[in-house]
Design an enzyme around this catalytic site. Structure first.
Site, PDB file in Angstrom:
ATOM      1  N   ASP A  68       0.866  -1.346   0.180  1.00 46.94           N
ATOM      2  CA  ASP A  68       0.100  -0.075  -0.007  1.00 46.94           C
ATOM      3  C   ASP A  68       1.076   1.307   0.150  1.00 46.94           C
ATOM      4  OD1 ASP A  68      -1.712   2.078   0.479  1.00 46.94           O
ATOM      5  OD2 ASP A  68      -2.747   1.097   1.985  1.00 46.94           O
ATOM      6  N   HIS A  69       0.787   1.901  -1.198  1.00 47.12           N
ATOM      7  CA  HIS A  69       1.890   2.884  -1.272  1.00 47.12           C
ATOM      8  C   HIS A  69       1.499   4.281  -0.672  1.00 47.12           C
ATOM      9  CE1 HIS A  69       5.597   4.375  -2.864  1.00 47.12           C
ATOM     10  NE2 HIS A  69       5.127   4.352  -4.398  1.00 47.12           N
TER      11      HIS A  69
END
Length: 563
Positions: free
Chosen positions: A534-535
């Protein structure tokens, strides 16, 4: 003796509905408390629903394959106030107003109340039952057979339930009887004001209020036309009462057949009983004798002719797409249960967390050798040792060093929770879809213990025997697509986790090795890795460093001794 309704309980943690896969009981069956009565598939698992009563099954209110919200009534039981349903059923038979008491307690669907009024006469336009010479005497011991729902409706409408003409077996009063009495003033002596006679419902039609018993006649008003006689096919029987299982009734609806018209020689509790085979045979016979539709007259369009539109043409045009789909041989599959849950979870994850996938490859010669050396000892302990425990330990080493991959973003609170536990979810492919059982506290367990637990969870996942709690609480997930072939992928995060690691197949691939000061390409076992993050929480550089730590431990298995 009372009729108790049983509602679908919350069989999981926060489950809102479930698909009733199969009934394990039928009306008339004697059940005990905690005995499974149905199998229900939720969005997490397939579970058995136990009875809360000792009693006799009264009615089934859901069909197999039907989605049922938690809290809806799915079944009712006849139970004695002291818990002795069998004795209660026998007492009911003895107090029945019919001349011949029922021998089978399962044929007595009505609940009785000791303070009820006597039963009315058969003619709905006649004087009250107390004035009829053949009616039951108006004594305190007289009883009117009506379920609690019908009595409640009678109180709301101001109707004396004892004055209502019951259309069920033994004069049992249903809610429709109460409404008909209230609308038609059944107590009047004017025959013109009396309600029109109604076909008697089946034993399982009564006492269910707005619910319809899954084993009851669906066409209670008898309005279905006789397709068989009109088409020259088999003569319909036109029964008033037909018993059948939910699966048979589903087959009848799909084939467009009225169960009451299906011929049968079988009986249950003195009533006609129809099987699915009989339904299909009857439907086939109808189709074989149906007259073909007339061919439309040709129209010379070149001469300016125009076909006249008919209502049938309009209907055909409106349903053209549906006809095309059905005629193409396509199969439709319900989007339910685990499959629907997977879809919603994947959609939520993909549209919530911006995914980035990092790919790398570990050279795992030492890992292959270590597993081969430990396999005999594992087999002596009756443990099947795979590569998964080694990977799990390597992941824990990486998570301890880079805790943001073992976290959860709580958007509403605007905070990132760094988890202190290392609970790894292992994706397992099953016939129902992908399931992710969770191995808790991986950092506290040895390789053999992890191998045994993973094998057990995977086996029970495939058998649909996992408990909902065993699929909750994960902090990081692993998916092993290499087990069925493949090298790299872009795994979707098991939201609200922040990372997932995909494993390719361990196979010999060409690698470059230094030997005697020179580089050469040699075959070596390698493990492809696909890490999705999850950036919002994890930067690409952190993901790469985490992957490097995992690979370091896989390429040097002795380092796992510290984990």
């Amino acid at each position: 003796m009372t009729v108790e309704e049983f509602k679908l309980p919350d069989v999981g943690e926060g489950v809102a509905e479930g698909e009733l896969v199969s009934w394990l009981v039928a009306p008339g069956d004697r059940v005990e408390e905690d005995q499974p009565v149905a199998e229900v598939e939720t969005d997490k698992a397939l579970v058995e629903v136990p009875s809360s009563y000792d009693g006799v099954v009264e009615e089934l209110f859901a069909e197999e394959g039907e989605m049922v919200p938690v809290g809806d009534v799915i079944i009712s039981f006849r139970v004695d106030e002291d818990g002795d349903a069998e004795a209660a059923a026998g007492d009911d038979a003895g107090t029945e107003a019919e001349p011949e008491p029922a021998d089978d307690p399962s044929s007595e669907p009505a609940a009785e109340e000791p303070d009820a009024e006597p039963e009315p006469a058969d003619d709905p336009s006649s004087e009250p039952a107390a004035e009829e010479p053949d009616a039951e005497p108006d004594t305190p011991s007289g009883r009117t057979f009506a379920p609690p729902s019908a009595r409640r409706l009678a109180r709301e409408l101001g109707v004396d339930v004892a004055a209502v003409e019951g259309s069920g077996p033994g004069g049992r009063v249903s809610e429709s009887d109460v409404r008909a009495h209230a609308d038609g003033d059944a107590g009047s002596t004017d025959a013109d004001d009396a309600p029109e006679p109604r076909p008697a419902p089946t034993p399982t039609d009564t006492g269910s209020g707005d619910r319809k018993a899954a084993v009851s006649k669906r066409n209670g008003d008898g309005a279905t036309a006789s397709a068989g006689s009109a088409a020259g096919g088999p003569e319909p029987t036109g029964r008033d009462t037909t018993l059948a299982t939910p699966a048979t009734r589903k087959a009848a609806r799909e084939r467009g057949v009225d169960l009451d018209d299906v011929p049968t020689d079988e009986t249950r509790d003195g009533e006609a009983f129809v099987t699915a085979e009989a339904v299909n045979a009857y439907a086939d016979a109808l189709e074989s004798t149906a007259e073909p539709a007339p061919e439309p007259e040709p129209v010379d369009l070149d001469a300016g002719g125009e076909a006249a539109a008919t209502p049938a043409d309009a209907a055909a045009a409106a349903g053209a797409s549906a006809t095309d789909a059905s005629g193409s041989g396509d199969e439709t599959v319900p989007y339910r249960g685990v499959r629907r849950t997977i879809g919603k979870q994947m959609e939520r994850s993909k549209y919530t967390a911006p995914h980035v996938t990092h790919h790398d490859t570990a050279e795992v010669d030492p890992l292959v050798e270590a597993r081969e050396q430990l396999k005999p000892k594992a087999e002596a302990s009756d443990v099947k040792l795979t590569y998964m425990p080694f990977v799990m330990k390597a992941i824990v080493a990486g998570l301890k060093k880079y805790p943001y991959l073992n976290s959860e973003l709580r958007e509403d609170d605007e905070e990132i929770v760094l988890k202190s536990e290392y609970n790894l979810g292992i994706a397992v492919a099953t016939d129902a879809g992908l399931m992710v059982p969770v191995v808790d506290n991986v950092d506290e367990k040895g390789l053999f213990e992890l191998a045994d637990e993973v094998n057990d969870l995977a086996a029970r996942a495939r058998e649909r025997k996992l408990k909902p709690a065993e699929m909750n609480g994960g902090t990081f997930s692993i998916t092993n697509f290499g087990a069925i072939g493949g090298e790299y992928a872009t795994p979707i995060i098991n939201y609200p986790e922040t990372a997932i690691l995909g494993l390719g197949a361990i196979e010999e691939r060409p690698v470059v090795r230094e030997r005697d000061g020179a580089s050469e390409v040699v075959p070596a076992p390698t493990l492809p890795l696909s890490l999705s993050i999850d950036h919002r929480v994890v930067d690409g550089a952190v993901a790469a460093e985490f992957a490097n730590t995992v690979m370091e431990h896989l390429e040097n298995p002795l380092l796992l001794l510290n984990e």
